[in-house]
Design a protein around this motif. Structure first.
Motif, PDB file in Angstrom:
ATOM      1  N   UNK A  46       0.840  -1.204   0.000  1.00 49.10           N
ATOM      2  CA  UNK A  46       0.000   0.000   0.000  1.00 49.10           C
ATOM      3  C   UNK A  46       0.873   1.251   0.000  1.00 49.10           C
ATOM      4  N   UNK A  47       1.940   1.229   0.784  1.00 49.62           N
ATOM      5  CA  UNK A  47       2.842   2.384   0.833  1.00 49.62           C
ATOM      6  C   UNK A  47       3.474   2.633  -0.526  1.00 49.62           C
ATOM      7  N   UNK A  48       3.940   1.577  -1.177  1.00 51.71           N
ATOM      8  CA  UNK A  48       4.532   1.741  -2.507  1.00 51.71           C
ATOM      9  C   UNK A  48       3.501   2.247  -3.506  1.00 51.71           C
ATOM     10  N   UNK A  49       2.265   1.797  -3.374  1.00 49.70           N
ATOM     11  CA  UNK A  49       1.204   2.259  -4.256  1.00 49.70           C
ATOM     12  C   UNK A  49       0.935   3.748  -4.054  1.00 49.70           C
ATOM     13  N   UNK A  50       0.932   4.200  -2.808  1.00 49.32           N
ATOM     14  CA  UNK A  50       0.682   5.616  -2.536  1.00 49.32           C
ATOM     15  C   UNK A  50       1.800   6.484  -3.124  1.00 49.32           C
ATOM     16  N   UNK A  51       3.044   6.039  -2.955  1.00 53.46           N
ATOM     17  CA  UNK A  51       4.180   6.792  -3.505  1.00 53.46           C
ATOM     18  C   UNK A  51       4.124   6.781  -5.029  1.00 53.46           C
ATOM     19  N   UNK A  52       3.758   5.637  -5.602  1.00 56.49           N
ATOM     20  CA  UNK A  52       3.644   5.543  -7.058  1.00 56.49           C
ATOM     21  C   UNK A  52       2.570   6.489  -7.585  1.00 56.49           C
ATOM     22  N   UNK A  53       1.440   6.555  -6.921  1.00 52.85           N
ATOM     23  CA  UNK A  53       0.371   7.460  -7.367  1.00 52.85           C
ATOM     24  C   UNK A  53       0.812   8.912  -7.312  1.00 52.85           C
ATOM     25  N   UNK A  54       1.532   9.278  -6.251  1.00 53.19           N
ATOM     26  CA  UNK A  54       2.039  10.647  -6.166  1.00 53.19           C
ATOM     27  C   UNK A  54       3.102  10.906  -7.230  1.00 53.19           C
TER      28      UNK A  54
END
Length: 147
Positions: A46-54
């Motif tokens: 989830x953390x990697x997904x949030x950083x990827x979206x940003x």
């Protein structure tokens, strides 16, 4: 005065982050209910997904990206755990997870989550928050140009 498009946050970055976080939470809750486990190992993802979206919305790397990624990851962990507790409790009463979530109080959810989460789950949650901070602070280095 012109601004660099790679360092200017886009207007759609935060709505995209919110939608992505909610989508990840739904997938997390469905996986946990299907596997009958907390699936805490999804927190670093989830953390990697949030950083990827940003990153996709060209939010510049640094403290603000790390802060938003941390906040979105923390919210995803809380909402997923609440959804899992609501889903597990609702199954016994024949309710859907969102129907049960409307009736589940914070104290009852907290008690259920204290019983459901092991120290390993808490370590996964902490590692997810750490991944959000570190990945948000670090800019992805561009590869060598062909030009």
């Amino acid at each position: 005065m012109t601004t660099d498009p790679t360092t200017t946050p886009r207007w759609f970055a935060l709505p995209l982050l919110a939608l992505g976080m909610l989508g990840f939470v739904c997938a997390w809750v469905l996986a946990a209910l299907a596997l009958e486990r907390q699936c805490a190992w999804l927190a670093p993802l989830a953390a990697l997904d949030m950083v990827l979206l940003l990153g996709l919305s060209r939010w510049p790397a640094g403290a603000t990206r790390a802060g938003w990624a941390f906040a979105a990851t923390a919210m995803a962990i809380v909402l997923a755990n609440f959804g899992i507790a609501a889903g597990e409790l609702g199954q016994g009463f024949g309710l859907r997870p969102w129907e049960s979530a409307l009736m589940l109080g914070a104290n009852h959810a907290w008690t259920l989550l204290e019983m459901a989460n092991s120290p390993l789950d808490l370590a996964f949650y902490a590692s997810g928050l750490l991944v959000a901070l570190v990945a948000g602070l670090n800019a992805r280095r561009r590869g060598p140009s062909v030009r």
